[in-house]
Write an enzyme that holds these catalytic residues in place. Structure first.
Site, PDB file in Angstrom:
ATOM      1  N   TYR A 143       0.944  -1.225   0.015  1.00 49.46           N
ATOM      2  CA  TYR A 143       0.031  -0.085   0.158  1.00 49.46           C
ATOM      3  C   TYR A 143       0.818   1.212  -0.137  1.00 49.46           C
ATOM      4  O   TYR A 143       1.475   1.513   0.848  1.00 49.46           O
ATOM      5  CB  TYR A 143      -0.971  -0.151   1.219  1.00 49.46           C
ATOM      6  N   LYS A 173      -1.291  -1.322  -4.195  1.00 41.78           N
ATOM      7  CA  LYS A 173      -2.295  -0.193  -4.299  1.00 41.78           C
ATOM      8  C   LYS A 173      -1.599   1.205  -4.028  1.00 41.78           C
ATOM      9  O   LYS A 173      -0.864   1.316  -3.103  1.00 41.78           O
ATOM     10  CB  LYS A 173      -3.011  -0.357  -2.760  1.00 41.78           C
TER      11      LYS A 173
END
Ligand SMILES: CC(=O)N[C@@H]([C@@H](O)[C@H](O)[C@H](O)CO)[C@@H](O)CC(=O)C(=O)O
EC number: 4.1.3.3
Length: 320
Positions: A143, A173
């Site tokens: 992330y 992400k």
């Protein structure tokens, strides 16, 4: 062994953690929330305990309970439940990763530790590798959210050779506006089956052009249906219609950003649109003001976002 899973694609709602007025987690509405995402927004993937979910403001015990509730209530309704397990403490992160595997989550995601920070790619990879190893059967997602973590290591650099270190690595992400970095992540990993999930909702169309395979975001909680229409138009190669949808979504996000937009405001908007009480945020965040909610409601109405009527090429001037 659960791995490898079906590739994570399409929209992924970054779930809100509902709270009571006393600041406790309101588990009682999560079942209703799952049904709302699936039936009203057409969103069947979720990202739990991330930024929008105030994951870093919850205790480890709360994070475990929240993850468990989403997995339980999402069973046979949701396609994939990804649990964000990033933490400042490697031990806590590993505990949460292991827990995610035990409860049957579909994947885990981790942000860079943001207090004592990793300053090089190798150090960051070593941290991520230790977390991933705690859940060796679960797909692992990095992330990337440099504006919040302060860790500016480029994602492109991080992905270079990542499978040698983290064999469960399944995707990225990417919550940043650097489309050069994002594009190069896609371009340099074409031979892999990675998921490239974009995290800046107001710019999703540009990222689709750049090769995004899906998106994780806060607005898909309540603008999922509209964004799915944009994805559909893109898929059909109707780029003019896709752009119209993106502009319409931008009009709303641009409006709320100018008023001051973050997790607290997301909670207020979601309460308004879904009718499910999301409650206040936890300190240090402050509850959104009444003025904010009233203005957001008026804008949603003017853009026809509350009735979810289909957007046609001709009605885009409404509310602009
Ligand atoms: C900084 C931030 O919260 N970004 C959001 C976006 O969805 C953002 O709310 C949206 O693009 C509006 O600016 C997501 O990237 C966050 C997210 O996916 C998460 O909650 O983990």
């Amino acid at each position: 062994m659960a791995f490898p899973k079906k590739k994570l694609q399409g929209l992924v709602a970054a779930t809100i953690t509902p709270m009571t007025e006393n600041g406790e987690i309101n588990f009682s509405v999560i079942g209703q929330y799952v049904d709302y995402l699936v039936k009203e927004q057409g969103v069947k993937n979720i990202f739990v305990n991330g930024t929008t979910g105030e994951g870093l403001s919850l205790s480890v015990s709360e994070r475990r309970q929240v993850a468990e509730e989403w997995v339980t209530k999402g069973k046979d309704k949701l396609d994939q439940v990804i649990i964000h397990v990033g933490a400042l403490s490697l031990k806590e992160s590993q505990e949460l990763a292991q827990h995610a595997a035990e409860i049957g989550a579909d994947g885990i995601a981790v942000i860079a530790p943001f207090f004592l920070k990793p300053w090089t790619k190798d150090i960051l990879i070593n941290f991520l590798k230790e977390v991933a190893a705690a859940a060796p059967a679960l797909p692992f997602y990095y992330y990337h959210i440099p504006a919040l973590t302060g860790v500016k290591i480029r994602a492109e650099e991080l992905l270079d050779g990542i499978l040698d270190k983290i064999p469960t690595f399944q995707g990225l992400k990417f919550s940043d506006t650097d489309l050069l970095d994002f594009g190069q992540c896609v371009d340099q990993n074409r031979q892999q089956q990675f998921a490239f999930l974009f995290g800046v909702d107001e710019q999703l169309l540009s990222a689709l052009v750049m090769g995004a395979t899906g998106a994780v975001g806060s607005t898909y909680n309540y603008l999922g249906k509209k964004t799915n229409q944009m994805l559909e138009a893109f898929e059909q190669k109707d780029f003019s219609l896709a752009l119209n949808y993106q502009f319409c979504i931008q009009r709303f996000i641009n409006f709320v950003v100018k008023l001051g937009f973050g997790v607290s405001q997301t909670k207020a908007i979601m309460t308004l649109v879904s009718g499910i009480p999301m409650g206040p945020p936890r300190l240090p965040l402050q509850k959104a003001s009444r003025e904010f909610t009233d203005s957001a409601e008026a804008k949603l109405k003017s853009l026809d976002f509350l009735s979810f009527t289909d957007l046609k090429d001709g009605n885009l001037e409404v509310g602009s």
